[in-house]
Design a protein around this motif. Structure first.
Motif, short mmCIF file in Angstrom:
data_model
loop_
_atom_site.label_atom_id
_atom_site.label_comp_id
_atom_site.label_asym_id
_atom_site.label_seq_id
_atom_site.Cartn_x
_atom_site.Cartn_y
_atom_site.Cartn_z
N GLU A 89 39.60 -24.59 -0.17
CA GLU A 89 39.01 -25.88 -0.50
C GLU A 89 37.59 -25.76 -1.05
O GLU A 89 37.10 -26.69 -1.71
CB GLU A 89 39.02 -26.81 0.73
N ASN A 90 36.94 -24.62 -0.80
CA ASN A 90 35.57 -24.42 -1.28
C ASN A 90 35.51 -23.47 -2.48
O ASN A 90 34.42 -23.05 -2.88
CB ASN A 90 34.69 -23.86 -0.15
N ARG A 96 38.84 -32.75 -11.47
CA ARG A 96 39.01 -34.18 -11.24
C ARG A 96 39.43 -34.84 -12.55
O ARG A 96 39.24 -34.28 -13.63
CB ARG A 96 37.70 -34.83 -10.76
N GLU A 97 39.96 -36.06 -12.45
CA GLU A 97 40.33 -36.84 -13.63
C GLU A 97 39.28 -37.90 -13.91
O GLU A 97 38.78 -38.57 -12.99
CB GLU A 97 41.68 -37.52 -13.41
N PRO A 124 34.33 -35.24 -2.33
CA PRO A 124 34.56 -33.80 -2.12
C PRO A 124 35.65 -33.56 -1.09
O PRO A 124 35.79 -34.28 -0.11
CB PRO A 124 33.21 -33.31 -1.61
N VAL A 125 36.44 -32.52 -1.32
CA VAL A 125 37.45 -32.07 -0.36
C VAL A 125 36.84 -31.02 0.56
O VAL A 125 37.10 -31.01 1.76
CB VAL A 125 38.69 -31.52 -1.09
N GLY A 126 36.04 -30.11 -0.02
CA GLY A 126 35.39 -29.05 0.75
C GLY A 126 33.98 -29.42 1.16
O GLY A 126 33.59 -30.60 1.13
N ARG A 132 30.08 -31.46 -4.33
CA ARG A 132 29.36 -32.72 -4.15
C ARG A 132 28.62 -33.10 -5.44
O ARG A 132 28.64 -34.26 -5.87
CB ARG A 132 28.38 -32.58 -2.99
N ALA A 133 27.99 -32.12 -6.09
CA ALA A 133 27.29 -32.38 -7.34
C ALA A 133 28.27 -32.80 -8.44
O ALA A 133 27.98 -33.72 -9.24
CB ALA A 133 26.51 -31.14 -7.77
N PHE A 134 29.42 -32.14 -8.49
CA PHE A 134 30.44 -32.48 -9.49
C PHE A 134 30.91 -33.93 -9.31
O PHE A 134 30.99 -34.70 -10.28
CB PHE A 134 31.60 -31.51 -9.34
N CYS A 135 31.22 -34.31 -8.07
CA CYS A 135 31.68 -35.67 -7.81
C CYS A 135 30.61 -36.68 -8.20
O CYS A 135 30.91 -37.74 -8.78
CB CYS A 135 32.04 -35.82 -6.33
N TRP A 136 29.36 -36.36 -7.90
CA TRP A 136 28.27 -37.30 -8.24
C TRP A 136 28.09 -37.41 -9.75
O TRP A 136 27.90 -38.50 -10.28
CB TRP A 136 26.97 -36.84 -7.59
#
Length: 268
Positions: A89-90, A96-97, A124-126, A132-136
């Protein structure tokens, strides 16, 4: 810290040669032994291979090394864990879409006290600062542009502004792609090379492997390879100045912007 590898081309190309050298750095010729991953774009689809084992000894990495998957955009990562345990997971790259396209992201660095509010659209999953930065980043891009993808110039400018915010928290070398182009941020260390006619021979630093690109390319091919450290020892790589964000498309550097004060080199 981790190591990054990216490829952006004007025609679908396999990454077997570059990946052979990169793979060795995951616990073989270097200490990055906490997992590895690689993503290939094929049209709107994406092949994603992840393994928490060291890439130098991973059977999955051996499969990828000998499997000539052709793609115009590829992102690979070998991990030296800083935040988050060693586990699938990490393991980078993350996917992501957004706007009906898959996005792929991989990060090298360490972000301290980076805990931005997330609205639930990307979670984030992990437990890595990277995911976290990617999701943001994707969340903020959606906030700015809504449900429709912007022009690439506007996208690059927005990504530049967001990168400026994240870099306040530490080292943020990253590769990001939606399959149309590839964005690379050199926070501290990245290099790239553009291979085009006349093609020549190249020899890997980490494996005794040589390829003559004139035998496996056509005169109109153009391939940009981005790596944390140069992969070959008989070619001239371009150091990407620390504090620069780059946009690669069709195998060439289109534009670069500074993410810290000071002069920067313009793309050739």
């Amino acid at each position: 810290m981790c190591q990054l590898l990216g490829m952006n081309c004007n025609v679908p190309t396999d990454i077997c040669f570059s990946f052979s050298g990169f793979q060795a750095r995951g616990g073989g010729t270097d200490v990055h032994s906490d997992g590895w991953g690689i993503a290939f774009f094929e049209g709107k689809g994406t092949r994603l291979f992840l393994d928490p084992q060291p890439s130098a000894t991973s059977p999955v990495a051996e499969l990828v090394r000998h499997y000539p998957i052709r793609s115009k955009n590829v992102i690979a990562h070998i991990r030296k864990a800083t935040q988050g345990a060693v586990g699938l997971e990490n393991t980078h790259p993350f996917m992501r879409e957004l706007w009906g396209r898959y996005w792929i992201f991989a990060h090298n660095g360490n972000l301290l006290d980076f805990a931005p509010p997330l609205d639930g659209s990307f979670i984030p999953v992990g437990l890595t600062d990277s995911e976290r930065a990617f999701c943001w980043l994707l969340q903020e891009l959606r906030h700015r542009f809504g449900g429709q993808a912007p022009e690439r110039t506007d996208l690059f400018d927005a990504l530049h502004q967001l990168t400026l915010e994240v870099t306040q928290h530490g080292e943020f070398n990253f590769l990001l792609s939606n399959g149309d182009c590839l964005f690379a941020h050199a926070s501290t260390k990245l290099s790239h090379i553009v291979r085009q006619a006349p093609f020549a021979r190249a020899h890997l630093k980490d494996q005794d492997v040589t390829v003559d690109f004139s035998d496996v390319t056509s005169p109109n091919d153009r391939v940009a390879v981005i790596a944390t450290l140069p992969l070959t020892d008989n070619e001239t790589w371009t150091d990407m100045p620390p504090g620069t964000l780059w946009w690669f498309e069709e195998g060439a550097a289109v534009k670069t912007l500074p993410t810290r004060p000071g002069p920067i080199k313009k793309p050739a």
